[in-house]
Design a protein around this motif. Structure first.
Motif, short mmCIF file in Angstrom:
data_model
loop_
_atom_site.label_atom_id
_atom_site.label_comp_id
_atom_site.label_asym_id
_atom_site.label_seq_id
_atom_site.Cartn_x
_atom_site.Cartn_y
_atom_site.Cartn_z
N SER A 53 0.84 -1.20 0.00
CA SER A 53 0.00 0.00 0.00
C SER A 53 0.87 1.25 0.00
O SER A 53 1.90 1.28 0.68
N ARG A 60 -7.23 7.73 2.09
CA ARG A 60 -7.96 6.47 1.94
C ARG A 60 -8.75 6.11 3.18
O ARG A 60 -9.64 5.27 3.15
N LYS A 86 -7.37 2.31 8.86
CA LYS A 86 -7.47 2.30 10.32
C LYS A 86 -6.16 1.88 11.00
O LYS A 86 -6.09 1.78 12.22
N LEU A 87 -5.16 1.56 10.19
CA LEU A 87 -3.82 1.25 10.69
C LEU A 87 -2.83 1.87 9.73
O LEU A 87 -3.05 1.85 8.52
N ARG A 135 -2.30 1.58 15.20
CA ARG A 135 -3.71 1.93 14.99
C ARG A 135 -3.88 3.45 14.91
O ARG A 135 -3.28 4.18 15.70
N PHE A 195 -5.43 -6.40 3.91
CA PHE A 195 -5.31 -5.07 4.48
C PHE A 195 -5.39 -4.07 3.32
O PHE A 195 -4.38 -3.72 2.74
N LEU A 196 -6.60 -3.65 3.00
CA LEU A 196 -6.78 -2.71 1.88
C LEU A 196 -6.08 -1.39 2.17
O LEU A 196 -6.00 -1.00 3.33
N PRO A 197 -5.56 -0.68 1.14
CA PRO A 197 -5.74 -0.95 -0.28
C PRO A 197 -4.77 -1.97 -0.88
O PRO A 197 -4.73 -2.07 -2.10
N SER A 198 -4.02 -2.71 -0.09
CA SER A 198 -3.20 -3.78 -0.67
C SER A 198 -4.10 -4.94 -1.09
O SER A 198 -5.04 -5.28 -0.37
N PHE A 199 -3.76 -5.55 -2.20
CA PHE A 199 -4.36 -6.82 -2.60
C PHE A 199 -5.88 -6.75 -2.80
O PHE A 199 -6.65 -7.50 -2.23
N ASP A 217 -13.77 -2.97 -3.70
CA ASP A 217 -12.93 -2.92 -2.50
C ASP A 217 -12.43 -1.50 -2.18
O ASP A 217 -11.35 -1.34 -1.60
N ALA A 218 -13.20 -0.51 -2.58
CA ALA A 218 -12.76 0.87 -2.36
C ALA A 218 -13.71 1.66 -1.47
O ALA A 218 -13.56 2.86 -1.30
N GLY A 219 -14.71 1.00 -0.88
CA GLY A 219 -15.68 1.70 -0.04
C GLY A 219 -15.07 2.16 1.28
O GLY A 219 -13.97 1.75 1.64
N ILE A 278 -13.81 2.46 4.84
CA ILE A 278 -13.33 1.41 5.74
C ILE A 278 -13.88 1.62 7.15
O ILE A 278 -13.77 2.71 7.70
N ILE A 279 -14.45 0.57 7.71
CA ILE A 279 -14.96 0.64 9.09
C ILE A 279 -13.89 0.14 10.06
O ILE A 279 -13.66 0.73 11.10
N GLU A 280 -13.25 -0.97 9.72
CA GLU A 280 -12.30 -1.55 10.66
C GLU A 280 -11.29 -2.41 9.89
O GLU A 280 -11.61 -3.00 8.86
N GLN A 281 -10.06 -2.47 10.42
CA GLN A 281 -9.00 -3.31 9.86
C GLN A 281 -8.17 -3.86 10.99
O GLN A 281 -8.06 -3.27 12.05
N ASP A 282 -7.57 -4.99 10.74
CA ASP A 282 -6.59 -5.52 11.69
C ASP A 282 -5.66 -6.46 10.94
O ASP A 282 -5.92 -6.84 9.79
N VAL A 283 -4.56 -6.81 11.58
CA VAL A 283 -3.54 -7.64 10.94
C VAL A 283 -3.04 -8.71 11.89
O VAL A 283 -3.26 -8.65 13.10
#
Lengths: 295, 295, 295, 295
Positions: C209, C222, C225-226, C250, D206-210, D239-241, D243-248
């Protein structure tokens, strides 16, 4: 980590611990090369603190013409050379492992484990679920698993017969793991001893903080900024057994006890699932109060 | 979180705690609206457990024609309406804050904080560094900061005069924060009391685990899978003050104590820097043994 | 992970990659046993995807009577047996490594690395710092390290001579690592080639990214969130080299770009320090576009 | 975060966004004070980038004598004062929300969500599950939920009628959320538009990757050191809307694609459950391509 689950391959897994000295790796790998063993995973650890050596090696079963029994016999000679304190196992990932779950009223760990077994994530069968309350019978049976309800008297001094009944129900399956999936009962010392190295507990705190009852209440009262969960082998000393896995999640001043309970469940599920998986894949070796985890 | 550092704007920051009831937000925001205050940040917390209400509001200084002193006088009337237990402060981000650091031999937290101050990340001046060993004098002076060496006798019972000297050196600067940046000395109760709410310690464990000396050794002996650090206000009870911030890092069986020490330093630095920053920006309110952190 | 830093012991470190087949571990460990080598750390990886085998072994130097040169000569015969594609190195942790840092205006990574070297956390000397701006000369010299300012023309087409000057300054030290510590200049392909496997960059995003310029601005736009940072070997394709290490932190809707920049710095420092440390300890092996990291 | 789940209390939740100016907080809190509203949670955000103001306030229903409808009517006047661009909702946590899940063959997210609803962690009913494969019918029905199988033609150009059927099945329940729980079908633009702000997807990277298909394969090929998951609102651009939440979660060179798939599932489940919970509790406000999440 690689896993048996990630390929179709069956493997023989050698786990070994012995006093450290030069030449151990050479001796073991010469043995494996001799019998044509194709090593897929190999991990070593030389513990400077205790002078102990640990290894885990996974070999393609198809690369070896010996039977597992023959291989064990042959390896026993190698192990003997490494000294009388040497401890080792040689297992076959093609053998389906058996797990018995002990539960109480809280179903999140049970639900999670049954889902993982169904999805093929955990290489085991749940042989039975035993509850000291009948609440989780329905969800257990939905998954086609036997549920046994064992009534526990209120007075801890009178629980001996109930534990004896649990013991019989568990031992009938000779399981590779006895999982206390939020069982909420302290095992008596003789059961800890009897299932030593096989009884796995999930404690809902980051041990050694908040030992014993109601750890989320303790965490709330102390005002910690992270809460955690700990998967450990059960020993006679409460919540003091060798730790297999731990993890934490962030909380803040807006989180009441009920919020901690809810968020903590996610960590309990993850930590228990990881710990059980490593145990079933023979990735965990216990040495004294600590573990070596070849994850 | 937004920060004063992220814009050129000067702000007035109101922090308040009082018994919860209806109408508090309305009363405060009516006051701010009345004087034309443009609210840039506003945070509220109603604590269900204690029935206490907390708020922090940052207002553009340029939107208010009153002086800070006048605004304080006017707000005192509002606070009075909210009851006699109400505690509040009204501060100006344009006022540069002063910090005194207490250190010993380990320099990583000192080096890190001096670097952050130089880079403008922490809105404060380091007024002085006081060490109970002379080791960190050179790195301190390189940054143009005064260093005072105070010799501490071996016998804890004879340290009174040394602490008295530290107290004088600190109080000469009337600092907003007294940071024990790996000071390794337990403050006497009277100094805890004297600097209450201003003395901040970094403890190198995930409290309440591993209180006291050599926490990494304790963590190693217990075989935990994560090590942590805790930033907290200093109180008379050792390592039991209100926690501002905590974090952890993963370790495993290959990590010896020296590895934990090295990896732990990274967490200590981060946790102390975050905790100090929130303290200096008036984001931390203490209530009993716990904190509300409007980060 | 264990580290040379955690004991006084000097070690010989063997790193090797070759096509996988049975008997490799046996061959190498037989060699080490033969010369009396006491293995302190051993790690293996058999890559199912590429059919490649990787190992790193650290042996106590004191357990071996051969000189390093003699050991290399003897091992060359073993390596030859493992096939012509075999790549290996045998290094001595007693040899102090040299690092050259390339910087621009942002000093946080420089400050952090100099602090770690001074604290003995990174087993290397910083031979020189080269900046395309003079801003970081003072902090560099404070640490007793030479600083070279190389002026870069605004027009990218005219930067050839500047890069040639950088190349000469770097090569004068024959460094084990050339670290782009927020250098902000894209190396020309011939320099990428020239320093292949030694040039390490820290990119301030979680690659892939946000490749290229102003990644925090891209992340803000974009709404992720991280935010993260990536330490990777430099190759001719921008920000596409083999990744050594990544981490994230975060953020939320309250974080403006300036807040992301500030918080991101903490991750950049950690990720670069870890990646560089693993590189200097010969823990990283590159295979195609990917790395094996025996951390 | 606090939650409706953590107390027995019913709450009215006001969410509002409007152009920022002074006096908004005062106006809203005056209104709430006027009708006797006891504020349990209040969050504000003034977005410096867009000049927009956001708030979410949760008020004890029992503290207000008005009906929800009356409260809405009264508040409409306040909102009108805040300008024509103001958007707001006023909801009742006592109203049970309805969710429809769209699934394919992978059951982990479905199993997880059904377990959470059964445990009372998510305040909603699953009105129906719709699958483009029949595989998950059994697990759905076990939970007493209706399952509808809709066959999708291989040719994307011919899927219009299938999507029309899905639309009818979904709209029959007028759900508060349409969750693509690993649905593996790209919604046509008119459905994205039709369910705007209600259709929630979990993407396994983990958007925007992949972006797009087989993100774990893409991650494996790139050699990243962390894999992630993203919960976002569905928009016409893939996949561009918002983002509400992300984690890894951390991976390394030993993890093959199958290992990433297995470990990634844990993150997908957590991220989707968090995102859906915040959506159902009216904690998410969309502004342009980004979200404000008052978690």
């Amino acid at each position: 980590m690689s896993s048996a689950a990630s390929t179709d391959d069956r493997r023989y897994v050698l786990s070994l611990g012995c006093p450290d000295r030069t030449g151990i790796v050479a001796r073991i790998s010469a043995f494996l090369a001799e019998i044509g063993g194709w090593i897929v995973e190999a991990a070593y650890h030389a513990d400077a603190d205790t002078g102990w050596f640990f290894t885990r090696q996974a070999v393609r079963a198809s690369s070896i013409s010996l039977s597992l029994e023959e291989m064990r016999e042959r390896f026993a000679e190698v192990a003997a050379e490494l000294g009388p304190e040497t401890e080792w196992t040689l297992t076959d990932t093609g053998e389906r492992k058996r797990v018995v779950l002990l539960v109480s009223k809280e179903g999140h760990c049970l639900h999670d484990l049954l889902g993982r077994v169904a999805a093929g994530e955990l290489q085991c069968d749940v042989a039975a679920v035993i509850g000291n309350h009948p609440d989780l019978e329905r969800v257990t049976k939905r998954h086609g698993v036997d549920f046994h309800y064992v009534s526990f008297p209120k007075d801890p001094a009178e629980r001996g017969p109930a534990f004896e009944q649990v013991r019989k129900l568990v031992d009938a399956h000779d399981p590779h793991a006895v999982v206390l999936a939020r069982f909420m009962q302290v095992l008596p010392p003789e059961l800890c001893e009897h299932w030593a190295g096989r009884a796995i507990n999930i404690h809902h705190s980051f041990l050694p903080s908040f030992i014993g009852a109601r750890p989320y209440h303790q965490a709330f009262a102390r005002g910690v900024k992270l809460i955690g969960a700990t998967c450990h082998y059960v020993t006679a000393e409460l919540d003091a057994g060798p730790i297999i896995e731990q993890d934490v999640i962030r909380v803040d001043h807006t989180d009441e006890v009920a919020d901690m309970v809810r968020q903590g469940r996610d960590i309990e599920k993850l930590v228990l699932a990881r710990g059980l998986r490593w145990h079933l894949e023979d990735r965990v070796q216990v040495h004294g109060r600590k573990t070596v985890v070849f994850s």
